[in-house]
Enzyme design. Structure first.
Site, short mmCIF file in Angstrom:
data_model
loop_
_atom_site.label_atom_id
_atom_site.label_comp_id
_atom_site.label_asym_id
_atom_site.label_seq_id
_atom_site.Cartn_x
_atom_site.Cartn_y
_atom_site.Cartn_z
CB CYS A 144 24.46 12.72 -12.73
SG CYS A 144 25.58 13.47 -11.56
N GLY A 164 -6.86 1.40 -5.15
CA GLY A 164 -6.71 2.36 -6.25
C GLY A 164 -7.40 3.68 -6.05
CE1 TYR A 197 2.43 1.33 -4.40
CE2 TYR A 197 0.88 3.14 -4.08
CZ TYR A 197 1.13 1.79 -4.23
OH TYR A 197 0.09 0.89 -4.23
NE ARG A 225 3.11 7.82 -6.25
CZ ARG A 225 2.23 8.75 -6.53
NH1 ARG A 225 2.42 10.01 -6.15
NH2 ARG A 225 1.12 8.45 -7.18
CD GLU A 254 -6.50 -6.77 -3.17
OE1 GLU A 254 -5.93 -6.13 -4.08
OE2 GLU A 254 -6.74 -7.97 -3.24
N PRO A 255 -6.86 -1.39 -0.18
CG PRO A 255 -7.51 -0.13 1.68
CD PRO A 255 -7.74 -1.45 1.00
C1 PLP Z 1 -3.95 -5.85 -6.89
C2 PLP Z 1 -3.71 -4.57 -6.20
N1 PLP Z 1 -4.45 -4.25 -5.13
C3 PLP Z 1 -4.29 -3.10 -4.48
C4 PLP Z 1 -3.32 -2.18 -4.88
C5 PLP Z 1 -3.21 -0.89 -4.12
O1 PLP Z 1 -3.43 0.20 -4.93
P1 PLP Z 1 -3.49 1.64 -4.28
O2 PLP Z 1 -2.20 1.84 -3.56
O3 PLP Z 1 -3.61 2.57 -5.43
O4 PLP Z 1 -4.67 1.66 -3.38
C6 PLP Z 1 -2.54 -2.45 -5.98
C7 PLP Z 1 -1.53 -1.48 -6.44
O5 PLP Z 1 -0.80 -1.64 -7.35
C8 PLP Z 1 -2.72 -3.68 -6.66
O6 PLP Z 1 -1.99 -4.00 -7.72
#
Ligand code: PLP
Length: 382
Positions: free
Chosen positions: A302, A207, A331, A273, A235-236
């Site tokens: 459209c 996040g 994304y 996005r 978890e990026p």
């Molecule tokens: C549980 C979880 N981990 C990691 C991410 C990755 O988030 P970001 O792409 O913003 O780093 C997300 C994104 O939705 C998520 O839901």
């Protein structure tokens, strides 16, 4: 960029290998002694997954399809997390077969996990954070995680059911710029230490906004993990791939209504996005001079909402000029669609020496490939 457009056509997703490596380097420098799981929802291109796997990164998967992608590139066991608020039987089975760690998102899941699973409990810290509503996942009214009060019960239930309760997981949203939001979330988790006791793992999610204070977030995450005597996992998604990606689009023409529009050959079907989250991507004109004026960049769909950017200052555009939509590696291609039977764009990588085609442009036949002929439909037997 002009060469890529000439060779592969537009719209086109262009990735820069040096930028991909640089982003991972920044993460590694900030988060030492941390297991990195790439949230592949950001960009699941198999080539990018292979690069990350080779660099020692694991994957966070949220669908059967993403688990299949992980398997396709050879990720399993400690390199795999399976997450999601409503996992299917297929996802539990595939995750278990590959030895993944599951993230438990609700109490009832304890009874659904395959026998002997390794699991983390996703905590909803009940926090408002500084991002778009649709990107916030840790607010009390969001659908994710279990409440702070439920955590001890879910950990106990996991253990009683014979699973390994590794620890806690928290992910408060995406594109978060303010490091204080992470500090607040980790603070809520730390308060649980008295009831959980020490834990093996703290997964601090992802996040991170592209201009967020990564060092500050890392410091807070490490401190929270240490508080539990736990190993830190992260978890990026976006952070690892966004800046490496550019959507290249070509000017089709201009139009003057109540506003001045530059019409381009990419739109919501290639980059959702802006429409979905009001996201603002940097827009760069890849042509010279000829004055400066303000334009809305509109796509070919459209749909009134099909705008890639509003009020950008550009030199006078002419058909064939190229625009680079930046920070589109996350994304972007992942959310592209076949709406309007538009063919998803090709994806190419600049290795520093050469262009490498990672995904060819779809054809209309690719878009309707799963639709049956009248004869197939008859014999399908439903
Ligand atoms: C549980 C979880 N981990 C990691 C991410 C990755 O988030 P970001 O792409 O913003 O780093 C997300 C994104 O939705 C998520 O839901």
């Amino acid at each position: 960029m002009h060469e890529a457009a000439r060779r592969f056509g537009t719209p086109l997703y262009v990735y820069d290998a040096a930028e991909l490596d640089a982003a991972l380097g920044r993460v590694r420098a900030a988060f030492r002694d941390t297991r990195v799981y790439y949230a592949m929802k950001a960009n699941p291109n198999l080539h990018l997954l292979r690069r990350l796997l080779a660099a020692g990164v694991g994957f966070e998967c949220v669908s059967a399809g993403e688990i299949a992608r992980a398997e396709q590139v050879g990720a399993a066991g400690e390199r795999l997390i399976v997450n999601g608020p409503a996992k299917s039987a297929e996802e539990y089975q595939a995750g278990a077969r590959l030895g993944a760690t599951f993230i438990v998102d609700r109490e009832e899941e304890v009874g659904l996990l395959p026998p002997g699973s390794r699991a983390l409990v996703r905590v909803n810290p009940a926090l408002e954070v500084s991002t778009h509503d649709h990107l916030a996942t840790g607010a009390a009214q969001s659908k994710f995680g279990v409440s702070l009060a439920q955590v001890p019960g879910v950990l106990a239930a996991l253990r009683a059911a014979g699973h390994t309760a590794l620890g806690l997981h928290v992910h408060i949203g995406s594109a978060i710029r303010n490091a204080d939001d992470f500090t607040a979330a980790f603070g809520r988790l730390r308060d649980l230490r008295a009831v959980t006791g020490p834990l093996e793992v703290l997964d601090a999610g992802g996040g991170w906004g592209l201009d967020a204070d990564l060092g500050g977030i890392a410091r807070e995450a490490h401190a929270a993990a240490a508080h539990f005597g736990a190993q830190l996992w992260v978890e990026p998604g976006r952070y690892l791939v966004a800046q490496a990606g550019t959507l290249l689009t070509q000017v089709v023409g201009t139009k003057h209504t109540g506003r001045d529009f530059v019409l381009v050959d990419a739109g919501m079907t290639e980059l959702l996005r802006p429409m979905l989250y009001g996201a603002q991507h940097p827009v760069t004109a890849l042509w010279e001079g000829r004055g400066q004026s303000v334009w809305d960049v509109a796509g070919p769909a459209c749909e009134s909402g099909d705008l890639l950017a509003r009020a950008v200052t550009l030199p006078a555009p002419r058909p064939g000029d190229l625009l680079a939509i930046g920070e589109a590696g996350a994304y972007g291609a992942a959310m592209s669609s076949g709406y309007l039977t538009r063919s998803r764009p090709a994806e190419v990588l600049w290795t520093g020496e050469a262009w490498q085609l990672l995904r060819r442009r779809e054809t209309p036949q690719d878009v309707w490939a799963a639709e049956l002929t009248p004869e197939e439909s008859q014999s399908a037997g439903y």
